[in-house]
Design an enzyme around this catalytic site. Structure first.
Site, PDB file in Angstrom:
ATOM      1  CG  ASN A 120      -0.358   0.197   2.460  1.00 25.35           C
ATOM      2  OD1 ASN A 120       0.961   0.320   2.662  1.00 25.35           O
ATOM      3  ND2 ASN A 120      -0.912   0.281   3.781  1.00 25.35           N
ATOM      4  N   PRO A 121       0.338   2.337  -0.254  1.00 31.42           N
ATOM      5  CG  PRO A 121      -0.792   4.108  -1.165  1.00 31.42           C
ATOM      6  CD  PRO A 121      -1.183   2.647  -0.487  1.00 31.42           C
ATOM      7  CB  CYS A 122       1.666   3.957   4.461  1.00 27.75           C
ATOM      8  SG  CYS A 122       0.390   5.363   4.460  1.00 27.75           S
ATOM      9  CB  SER A 123       5.531   0.745   2.151  1.00 27.91           C
ATOM     10  OG  SER A 123       6.362  -0.364   1.969  1.00 27.91           O
ATOM     11  CD  GLU A 124       1.561   1.823   7.134  1.00 31.09           C
ATOM     12  OE1 GLU A 124       1.055   1.358   6.113  1.00 31.09           O
ATOM     13  OE2 GLU A 124       1.834   2.949   7.288  1.00 31.09           O
ATOM     14  N   PRO A 157       3.693   6.496   8.971  1.00 30.27           N
ATOM     15  CG  PRO A 157       3.662   6.837   6.693  1.00 30.27           C
ATOM     16  CD  PRO A 157       3.264   5.826   7.763  1.00 30.27           C
ATOM     17  CB  THR A 158       1.725   9.029  12.817  1.00 29.01           C
ATOM     18  OG1 THR A 158       2.861   9.993  12.712  1.00 29.01           O
ATOM     19  CG2 THR A 158       2.359   8.003  13.119  1.00 29.01           C
ATOM     20  N   GLY A 159       0.551  10.580   9.452  1.00 32.34           N
ATOM     21  CA  GLY A 159       0.065  11.822   9.147  1.00 32.34           C
ATOM     22  C   GLY A 159      -1.057  12.237   9.647  1.00 32.34           C
ATOM     23  CB  THR A 160      -4.708  11.121   9.473  1.00 30.00           C
ATOM     24  OG1 THR A 160      -4.423  11.037   8.097  1.00 30.00           O
ATOM     25  CG2 THR A 160      -5.935  11.550   9.795  1.00 30.00           C
ATOM     26  CB  ILE A 161      -3.414   9.133  14.007  1.00 33.78           C
ATOM     27  CG1 ILE A 161      -2.067   8.618  13.983  1.00 33.78           C
ATOM     28  CG2 ILE A 161      -4.345   8.421  13.461  1.00 33.78           C
ATOM     29  CD1 ILE A 161      -1.646   7.177  14.294  1.00 33.78           C
TER      30      ILE A 161
END
Length: 281
Positions: free
Chosen positions: A6-10, A191-195
């Protein structure tokens, strides 16, 4: 064959699995004395890992195959946000050996304690179904993680933090050898961009601050300019007086950077380096 994520590639894992993510705001564990609260952070890891493990059986999955693999391997993704703010508040440059060692120790504590807690859950509930066939390779990975603590220089890290991380990995290996693990994976730095915004973090994930001055659009219209909330604490940690701190923050507010601010010593500038510039811009 092309491997995709997925885009974030956790993290890269088995095909058709899901990762239950959660993040802790590191600044919530910085005490008024400037020390990292190892005990509180450890307890938070224990509680969050337990909650995430419970969610595995209560979550909805988009396909039957993803549901099956998620239940058989039970991967989790506990991470953190605000590392950049934590290092700045400790008056440590993000790009420094000291900063890297503190980041490594915090990460080691989180990951080691997460695996230790997963093993405690396995003691009561049994290991994940895919564990028996993967027992020896997984324990080898735990041993390698534990041995990687050797790369951290103890004199760069708060003693209780270093010892807490070492103790967590000792427990993870010991408990894992006895009981196995309830989860095949336990941590990841998303990335935690939203949270990160929801948790009022100055910096997201593991990244440094983007800039000391940010612009925020208001729901009712208009824009406000905000100076990184960590800057005053870092200045005070470095020995500046409240009056000097106020003048420096005012300069940053007006100029968007700390370079050239009154009173600031050149050797302190790296503490405020941001990803967009090396002068805090």
């Amino acid at each position: 064959r092309i491997n995709a994520s997925n885009p974030c590639s956790e993290y890269m894992f088995l095909d058709d699995t899901a990762c239950n993510l959660a993040s802790l705001n590191l600044m919530k564990y910085l005490g008024s004395n400037g020390d990292f609260d190892v005990e509180a952070f450890t307890k938070a890891v224990d509680v969050t890992i337990t909650a995430q493990e419970i969610l595995v059986d209560n979550a909805s999955y988009p396909t039957d195959k993803i549901a099956k693999n998620s239940h058989e391997f039970r991967p989790l993704g506990l991470g953190y946000a605000n590392l950049g703010a934590l290092l700045m508040s400790m008056a440590l440059p993000y790009d420094s050996d000291e900063g890297r060692d503190v980041a490594a120790a915090v990460t080691a504590l989180m990951c080691g304690e997460a695996y230790a807690q997963s093993a405690r859950v396995a003691e009561r509930m049994g290991p994940f179904p895919g564990y028996p066939v993967n027992r020896e390779p997984m324990l080898d990975v735990i041993r390698m993680h534990r041995n990687s603590m050797r790369g951290i220089k103890p004199d760069h890290v708060q003693p209780s933090l270093y010892m807490g991380a070492q103790g967590a990995w000792d427990a993870a290996l010991s408990l894992g050898e006895q009981h196995g693990f309830k989860n095949s994976q336990v941590t990841v730095l998303a990335p935690t961009g939203t949270i990160g915004f929801m948790m009022d973090c100055d910096t997201t994930g593991i990244e440094p601050d983007l800039a000391l001055v940010k612009y925020k659009k208001l729901v009712g219209g208009g824009v406000i300019k905000i100076v990184n909330n960590t800057v005053p604490a870092a200045l005070m940690k470095l020995g500046y007086t409240p009056e000097q701190t106020s003048e420096i923050v005012s300069y940053i507010d007006a100029n968007g950077k700390i370079d050239g601010a009154p009173f600031v010593k050149p050797e302190h500038i790296p503490v405020f380096d941001c990803s967009l510039a090396t002068t805090g811009g």
